[in-house]
Write a protein that holds these residues in place. Sequence first.
Motif, mmCIF file in Angstrom:
data_model
loop_
_atom_site.group_PDB
_atom_site.id
_atom_site.type_symbol
_atom_site.label_atom_id
_atom_site.label_comp_id
_atom_site.label_asym_id
_atom_site.label_seq_id
_atom_site.Cartn_x
_atom_site.Cartn_y
_atom_site.Cartn_z
ATOM 1 N N ASN A 269 0.749 -1.202 -0.041
ATOM 2 C CA ASN A 269 0.085 -0.076 -0.133
ATOM 3 C C ASN A 269 0.889 1.228 0.177
ATOM 4 O O ASN A 269 0.451 2.294 -0.472
ATOM 5 N N TYR A 270 2.120 1.269 0.816
ATOM 6 C CA TYR A 270 2.875 2.553 0.659
ATOM 7 C C TYR A 270 4.149 2.364 0.108
ATOM 8 O O TYR A 270 5.179 2.754 0.448
ATOM 9 N N GLY A 271 4.091 1.441 -1.004
ATOM 10 C CA GLY A 271 5.243 1.511 -1.691
ATOM 11 C C GLY A 271 6.162 0.391 -1.631
ATOM 12 O O GLY A 271 7.318 0.260 -2.281
ATOM 13 N N LEU A 272 6.295 -0.375 -0.496
ATOM 14 C CA LEU A 272 7.159 -1.450 -0.126
ATOM 15 C C LEU A 272 6.988 -2.701 -0.933
ATOM 16 O O LEU A 272 5.819 -3.076 -0.774
ATOM 17 N N ALA B 206 -4.420 -4.639 -6.491
ATOM 18 C CA ALA B 206 -5.362 -3.674 -6.450
ATOM 19 C C ALA B 206 -5.639 -3.214 -4.968
ATOM 20 O O ALA B 206 -5.280 -4.111 -4.091
ATOM 21 N N ASN B 207 -6.218 -2.082 -4.858
ATOM 22 C CA ASN B 207 -6.387 -1.769 -3.516
ATOM 23 C C ASN B 207 -7.504 -0.671 -3.212
ATOM 24 O O ASN B 207 -8.164 -0.115 -4.135
ATOM 25 N N ARG B 208 -7.821 -0.685 -1.973
ATOM 26 C CA ARG B 208 -8.752 0.307 -1.602
ATOM 27 C C ARG B 208 -8.064 1.027 -0.233
ATOM 28 O O ARG B 208 -7.666 0.345 0.849
ATOM 29 N N ILE B 209 -7.800 2.265 -0.363
ATOM 30 C CA ILE B 209 -7.561 3.096 0.661
ATOM 31 C C ILE B 209 -8.430 4.337 0.959
ATOM 32 O O ILE B 209 -8.563 4.881 -0.097
ATOM 33 N N SER B 210 -8.921 4.270 2.270
ATOM 34 C CA SER B 210 -9.836 5.593 2.356
ATOM 35 C C SER B 210 -11.071 5.533 1.363
ATOM 36 O O SER B 210 -11.775 4.458 1.141
ATOM 37 N N ASP B 211 -11.428 6.616 0.511
ATOM 38 C CA ASP B 211 -12.458 6.510 -0.318
ATOM 39 C C ASP B 211 -12.292 6.039 -1.868
ATOM 40 O O ASP B 211 -13.222 6.111 -2.690
ATOM 41 N N TYR B 212 -10.785 5.698 -2.108
ATOM 42 C CA TYR B 212 -10.313 5.579 -3.317
ATOM 43 C C TYR B 212 -10.133 4.030 -3.459
ATOM 44 O O TYR B 212 -9.481 3.418 -2.619
ATOM 45 N N VAL B 213 -10.361 3.400 -4.774
ATOM 46 C CA VAL B 213 -10.075 2.049 -5.213
ATOM 47 C C VAL B 213 -9.096 2.527 -6.438
ATOM 48 O O VAL B 213 -9.662 2.792 -7.343
ATOM 49 N N TYR B 214 -8.120 1.428 -6.464
ATOM 50 C CA TYR B 214 -7.281 1.672 -7.576
ATOM 51 C C TYR B 214 -6.393 0.270 -7.574
ATOM 52 O O TYR B 214 -6.624 -0.599 -7.006
ATOM 53 N N ARG B 215 -5.546 0.254 -8.974
ATOM 54 C CA ARG B 215 -5.105 -0.867 -9.135
ATOM 55 C C ARG B 215 -3.797 -0.477 -9.731
ATOM 56 O O ARG B 215 -3.530 0.604 -10.216
ATOM 57 N N PHE B 216 -2.822 -1.415 -9.688
ATOM 58 C CA PHE B 216 -1.368 -1.270 -10.335
ATOM 59 C C PHE B 216 -1.425 -2.311 -11.697
ATOM 60 O O PHE B 216 -1.769 -3.753 -11.597
ATOM 61 N N ALA B 217 -0.926 -1.615 -12.803
ATOM 62 C CA ALA B 217 -0.574 -2.428 -14.018
ATOM 63 C C ALA B 217 0.721 -3.029 -14.062
ATOM 64 O O ALA B 217 1.717 -2.491 -13.839
ATOM 65 N N GLY B 218 0.891 -4.192 -15.007
ATOM 66 C CA GLY B 218 2.137 -4.736 -15.243
ATOM 67 C C GLY B 218 2.732 -4.119 -16.299
ATOM 68 O O GLY B 218 1.931 -3.250 -17.189
ATOM 69 N N MET B 219 4.079 -4.272 -16.708
ATOM 70 C CA MET B 219 4.572 -3.514 -17.794
ATOM 71 C C MET B 219 4.057 -3.743 -19.075
ATOM 72 O O MET B 219 3.606 -4.922 -19.456
ATOM 73 N N PRO B 220 3.773 -2.967 -20.145
ATOM 74 C CA PRO B 220 3.658 -3.436 -21.497
ATOM 75 C C PRO B 220 4.609 -3.975 -22.231
ATOM 76 O O PRO B 220 5.507 -4.168 -21.598
ATOM 77 N N ALA B 221 4.151 -3.911 -23.621
ATOM 78 C CA ALA B 221 5.151 -4.605 -24.344
ATOM 79 C C ALA B 221 6.684 -3.850 -24.310
ATOM 80 O O ALA B 221 6.391 -2.507 -24.272
ATOM 81 N N THR B 222 7.781 -4.315 -24.036
ATOM 82 C CA THR B 222 9.137 -3.738 -24.307
ATOM 83 C C THR B 222 10.125 -4.629 -25.248
ATOM 84 O O THR B 222 9.764 -5.739 -25.217
ATOM 85 N N TYR B 223 10.847 -3.772 -25.819
ATOM 86 C CA TYR B 223 11.620 -4.640 -26.780
ATOM 87 C C TYR B 223 12.947 -3.691 -26.863
ATOM 88 O O TYR B 223 13.188 -2.443 -26.436
ATOM 89 N N GLY B 224 14.053 -4.391 -27.246
ATOM 90 C CA GLY B 224 15.342 -3.895 -27.481
ATOM 91 C C GLY B 224 16.535 -4.663 -27.839
ATOM 92 O O GLY B 224 16.085 -5.812 -28.386
ATOM 93 N N ALA B 225 17.937 -4.178 -27.504
ATOM 94 C CA ALA B 225 18.633 -5.162 -28.055
ATOM 95 C C ALA B 225 19.720 -4.894 -26.763
ATOM 96 O O ALA B 225 20.130 -3.850 -26.198
ATOM 97 N N THR B 226 20.709 -5.904 -26.884
ATOM 98 C CA THR B 226 21.908 -6.202 -25.875
ATOM 99 C C THR B 226 23.124 -6.608 -26.483
ATOM 100 O O THR B 226 23.297 -7.511 -27.305
ATOM 101 N N LEU B 227 24.233 -5.794 -26.252
ATOM 102 C CA LEU B 227 25.607 -6.166 -26.638
ATOM 103 C C LEU B 227 26.341 -6.680 -25.255
ATOM 104 O O LEU B 227 26.549 -5.945 -24.562
ATOM 105 N N ARG B 228 26.871 -7.725 -25.425
ATOM 106 C CA ARG B 228 27.626 -8.187 -24.305
ATOM 107 C C ARG B 228 28.934 -8.683 -24.780
ATOM 108 O O ARG B 228 29.262 -9.468 -26.097
ATOM 109 N N TYR B 229 30.015 -8.358 -24.111
ATOM 110 C CA TYR B 229 31.298 -8.730 -24.234
ATOM 111 C C TYR B 229 32.275 -9.090 -23.104
ATOM 112 O O TYR B 229 31.847 -8.584 -21.884
ATOM 113 N N ARG B 230 32.773 -10.300 -22.994
ATOM 114 C CA ARG B 230 33.551 -10.860 -22.012
ATOM 115 C C ARG B 230 34.951 -11.054 -22.312
ATOM 116 O O ARG B 230 35.256 -11.530 -23.344
#
Length: 799
Positions: A105-108, A772-796
């Motif tokens: 509820n408080y971000g933890l 999803a949460n109810r605090i005081s007079d308010y009801v809300y929810r948190f959504a998961g991340m949408p589509a993401t895409y990218g590229a990675t270069l790795r060197y060892r």
Amino acid sequence: MDARHYFGAVIPIVTLCCATSSYAQTADVQHSQPGSDTPKGETDVSGSAASLADIVVTAQKRSERLSDVPMSITASSAEQLKDAGVTSTDDLGKLVPGFTFLQGNYGLPVYFIRGIGFSDTTLGVSPAVTVYVDQTPLPFSPMSRGATLDLERVEVLKGPQGTLFGQNSTGGAINYIAAKPTDHLAAGFDLSVGRFDQVDVEGFISGPLTDTLKVRVAVRREYRGDWQYNYVNGDTIGKKNFLNGRAIIDWEPSGAVKLSFSATGWRDKSDVQQEQFQLFRPQNPEDPNPRPVPFPISTYPKAPDNARAASWDPGISFAKNDSFYQFALRGDVDLSDRVKLTNIASYAYFKTHIPLDLDGTIYPAARNSTDGTIKSFSEELRLAGSLGSRLRWMIGGNYQKDRVDESIELSPQIATEVKIGPFFYDDFVATNSQNIGTKSGFGSLDFDLTDRLTLQGSLRYSDQDRKFRGCTRDGGAGDLAAAVSFLSSLITGQTQTIAPGACVTLSDQTGLAVPIVTGELNETNLSWRGSANYKFGDHALVYANITKGYKSGSFPTLPAAAVSQLAPVKQESVLAYEVGSKVDVFDRKLELTAAAFYYDYRDKQLVGTRAVFPFGFLPGLVSIPKSKVEGLELGFRAAPFRGLTIDGGGTYLKTRVLSDPVNPTGPFGSQGSFIGNNFPFTPKWQGIVNANYRFALSSRIDAFFGASATSRSKTTAALFNGDATIAPLEQLLVINGYTLLDLRAGVETADGSLRFELWGRNVTNKYYATNANRISDYVYRFAGMPATYGATLRYRFGQ
């Protein structure tokens, strides 16, 4: 359905183990010496590209093959973590069936394993799932954010782990194993770019400074631009700004003495994820004289089913300012060929500032700011050894001292019920300071009754003293002080005056405001584990475990009108029964695991309600006297032919509340029984599948592609009254099931020194809620991340 049905379900797998004993080569079963890096008898599979390699874990504080450990463990390599995009403990659900994360509820952060977890609002609460890096504890969940830097692997131990990994492991333990300094020069970097202007850079350098001194330094910087937009006014938010570093120095002055010093630190100035508004509903719809809210929130548009859409107060910074550092020193001394002394000492400091918008609108109706610090010192000393070839033992002690200081300021808090008589108030501060001292002693014995049958036993005695100071304070303007002064005067019959900024929490006996609320919670417990396992050669194992674990009690951080709201909740316990099997067949091309388990869960902790005169029912910590968890878990790894590997697993959970806490009250204030309800944040089904295929393009270049899918069924964000129909309002707190698909493809040199990868996560852009949460007079929810895409270069270099 009782536990016999679930235990019976694993019998076909056990039968398969027995049937496959003909595949097993005759071999003496050997165990690693205490603290050794490589278990004896490890199968050499380097000559077969279509066979599975052994995974070595330290789940029992010694190195063993995963297939030889008689418990449920999900182990993932650094490569698997990177493929899945796991950058924090929050992401482990991509790889670990039965694991659930939510933002409280408080971000933890809050972690659950097999339904065991504690969703509290308090910074100083001890989690039910504990986190370690190289067996050094991160005793509070917010400390674990940077633990995934520069790893060898992660091990997730399921079920109570209190005997070897300390109390508060009723759900399980997560042990990260950091990459260690090398005896030659090695270096490397990962550079990722992606959607929303993502740029992540990670690098390390490792090698010897002298013949006896080695060092490894790793740094990671994560950056991303705004990914959320305000669907009302077009503003954007969602930047990520995270910096993480670790240095490890290993010194081996002689063959018998090894010292390892580590320094870890991180800083997080990322924006807090914004919630999605669902509903405005007065806390007490039947109040004939509710406080008027000076905003048209009742007609505010509901957020669309779009992960990026949210709403928040304009002109306010919602950037976190969290930081953490930890110093740890481990020493290992071989007292003889069979006895090792180990000491692990650490000091950690965590500081947090988390601003939140609690109404999900553009109006300044409800904001919250959590500020706090944690100081934690721990010391563990243990001896481990063996007697002959059949008996292995360990004995040790642990001391931990924690100081947690926290304040939660709610300002403004303009809600219909934020009034006392004719007085309105808009802000207040809830404070919580805890001093926690924990002493424990533990021991374990493993005895090979025969070359194939092993009996194990372990126990830990813990003694914890927890001291509390806190209250609810007026925010400084004096509005709340005036309101509570009015109420106290009515209760006592005498004029009472509370100064602005002072504590306003009233004594339940006198009706007077107390200068400060104090309390103590002194608890002891004995955790234990008994296990029997039988090996069919080197290729199959069956086991049965009985484990008792505890999670300590806690004091809440709440807007407390009365002292009784700040009463602690007592410790909870889990008595876990588990049977399982691990088998590999077809010349190490297929590995199967199965487990059936039953948890007798007592005094489950949760944030509920307390009857507080004359206020009625107010928030407080309560216990569910009795509940249960039944479940099945299956896993597999396969290498059917050269280049192709497939792994995955699934968990089925049936959770039930068997008896009610005092005053069971639903999330919308309804009174009624919880009996028969499932646990919140506990999907009945969870499954994961990963597939990777690699083939040669030339003698020097390989190509690869892979896919990962994670799926889970629906769950709820709260306990509801009744076990049949979910009321329409409660439907807002149902978290629907979902399936996510990730894809990746690229090329890599045959020696692994250079790699280029294209990746996509949630490629179908599936919309899903994580809380999803109810605090005081308010009801809300948190959504998961949408589509993401990218590229990675790795060197060892030098690997």
